[in-house]
Motif scaffolding. Structure first.
Motif, PDB file in Angstrom:
ATOM      1  N   LEU A 233      48.779 -38.639 -43.325  1.00 28.75           N
ATOM      2  CA  LEU A 233      47.574 -38.059 -43.918  1.00 28.75           C
ATOM      3  C   LEU A 233      46.343 -38.358 -43.061  1.00 28.75           C
ATOM      4  N   GLU A 237      43.859 -35.688 -41.491  1.00 29.07           N
ATOM      5  CA  GLU A 237      42.531 -35.555 -42.080  1.00 29.07           C
ATOM      6  C   GLU A 237      41.489 -36.522 -41.516  1.00 29.07           C
ATOM      7  N   VAL A 259      53.577 -34.754 -44.122  1.00 33.28           N
ATOM      8  CA  VAL A 259      52.510 -33.804 -44.452  1.00 33.28           C
ATOM      9  C   VAL A 259      52.947 -32.374 -44.141  1.00 33.28           C
ATOM     10  N   GLY A 263      53.052 -30.910 -47.560  1.00 29.34           N
ATOM     11  CA  GLY A 263      51.664 -30.505 -47.731  1.00 29.34           C
ATOM     12  C   GLY A 263      50.807 -31.706 -48.066  1.00 29.34           C
ATOM     13  N   LEU A 264      49.494 -31.538 -47.965  1.00 28.64           N
ATOM     14  CA  LEU A 264      48.584 -32.664 -48.185  1.00 28.64           C
ATOM     15  C   LEU A 264      48.711 -33.232 -49.598  1.00 28.64           C
ATOM     16  N   GLU A 265      48.639 -32.384 -50.595  1.00 29.48           N
ATOM     17  CA  GLU A 265      48.689 -32.864 -51.975  1.00 29.48           C
ATOM     18  C   GLU A 265      50.071 -33.395 -52.335  1.00 29.48           C
ATOM     19  N   GLY A 266      51.107 -32.732 -51.842  1.00 30.67           N
ATOM     20  CA  GLY A 266      52.463 -33.213 -52.091  1.00 30.67           C
ATOM     21  C   GLY A 266      52.701 -34.577 -51.474  1.00 30.67           C
ATOM     22  N   ARG A 268      50.377 -36.856 -50.823  1.00 32.09           N
ATOM     23  CA  ARG A 268      49.611 -37.840 -51.602  1.00 32.09           C
ATOM     24  C   ARG A 268      50.354 -38.218 -52.894  1.00 32.09           C
ATOM     25  N   LYS A 269      50.918 -37.224 -53.553  1.00 32.57           N
ATOM     26  CA  LYS A 269      51.661 -37.479 -54.791  1.00 32.57           C
ATOM     27  C   LYS A 269      52.888 -38.350 -54.532  1.00 32.57           C
ATOM     28  N   GLN A 270      53.584 -38.063 -53.436  1.00 33.78           N
ATOM     29  CA  GLN A 270      54.768 -38.852 -53.094  1.00 33.78           C
ATOM     30  C   GLN A 270      54.398 -40.292 -52.763  1.00 33.78           C
ATOM     31  N   ARG A 272      51.876 -41.998 -53.922  1.00 33.98           N
ATOM     32  CA  ARG A 272      51.527 -42.669 -55.174  1.00 33.98           C
ATOM     33  C   ARG A 272      52.775 -43.048 -55.964  1.00 33.98           C
ATOM     34  N   GLU A 301      45.510 -46.233 -49.755  1.00 31.84           N
ATOM     35  CA  GLU A 301      44.082 -45.965 -49.925  1.00 31.84           C
ATOM     36  C   GLU A 301      43.270 -46.253 -48.668  1.00 31.84           C
TER      37      GLU A 301
END
Length: 304
Positions: A233, A237, A259, A263-266, A268-270, A272, A301
């Protein structure tokens, strides 16, 4: 005891800074520059080993060791050894034949400051010194414990671990079709193996039961993957100013990453979800594992 190292064992930023300072102090002592023409390789080793950084792997050694009443001297020996191995890997990764990076930890890479040959030798020197440190009697009074640490670190750093993962990573640059399973295995070897060693080292030093070691291994597996997703990520970014190294290299190379696949959101979810799993694995340790809980969140983070 390790608790004496941390002025506030429930505040992660303070604990990270204090453990990094203690590890850096030991590394400074280990890398004393001798007289003679070999001094140049020691200078290159010091340049890379003393570069600013989070010292995450040494911190994991110290945090895990604190669960088992391990002495500060023993834990710092192992913490310094893993940082020497990690630094060697960064020097070699940055070489023109590998990632060809000019920037690392906010500074020019070792081969840019010295030269390619000296950088190779500096990495070799750091790797071999790490095993010298583990073999030292200060690491543990029981030779069997020292042998187990040496064996485990050799496997984690070698072709069955980090080196093997790096080989797959180089091949991945020419195979953007890798699926999530292949990427996961790649990162489990390249990044996760040394993190697993770092988390289990404290249990080895404390002669903990196998089922306890398994909990720390599972914790390490999850935060290791979360750490790499966060790296992907940041590459996608982040900026050089934030990360202290070159960014957007994976996309430019057309390389398959968490990524690019999720994808970016996927991604991030993984990451977490992996942190949540990691927290579950250390529940049994109660308040004593507070720093391990905090560092699990920190790895996803962070901004560098």
């Amino acid at each position: 005891m390790i608790s004496s190292l941390w002025s506030n064992p429930t505040h992660l930023p303070t604990a990270l800074a204090e453990s990094a300072g203690a590890v850096d102090q030991l590394i400074d002592k280990l890398l004393t520059v001798p007289d003679g023409p070999e001094a140049r390789v020691y200078e290159a080793m010091r340049y890379s080993a003393q570069a600013p950084g989070k010292r995450l792997r040494p911190f994991l050694v110290l945090a895990s060791a604190s669960l088992f009443g391990v002495s500060l001297t023993s834990a710092l020996q192992v913490a310094a050894a893993i940082e020497l191995v990690h630094t060697y890997s960064l020097i070699h990764d940055d070489l023109p034949a590998m990632d060809n990076s000019d920037l690392r930890r906010g500074r020019p890479t070792c081969h840019k400051v010295y030269d390619d040959a000296t950088a190779i030798l500096a990495g070799d020197g750091l790797l071999t010194m790490a095993f010298e440190v583990l073999a030292d009697a200060d690491t543990h009074g029981d030779p069997a414990v020292r042998c187990e640490l040496i064996s485990y670190m050799a496997k984690s750093a070698g072709a069955a671990g980090m080196v093997g993962g790096q080989m797959i990573d180089l091949q991945a640059e020419h195979d953007p079709t890798l699926d999530i399973g292949a990427i996961t295995r790649l990162q489990r070897l390249k990044t996760g193996a040394l993190i697993a060693f770092s988390c289990e080292a404290g249990a080895i030093l404390g002669k903990a039961a196998p089922e306890v070691r398994r909990l720390l291994h599972n914790y390490a597996h999850d935060i290791g993957l979360a750490f790499q997703i966060a790296d992907d990520l940041l590459d996608a970014e982040g900026t050089e100013e934030q990360t202290g190294k070159s960014v957007a290299r994976d996309a430019e190379a057309g390389k398959a990453t968490f990524v690019s696949i999720l994808g970016l959101e996927g991604a991030r979810k993984q990451a977490r979800a992996l942190v949540d799993q990691a927290l579950h694995h250390v529940e049994t340790f109660g308040p004593a594992a507070e720093l391990l809980r905090q560092v699990a969140s920190f790895v996803v983070e962070r901004k560098s």
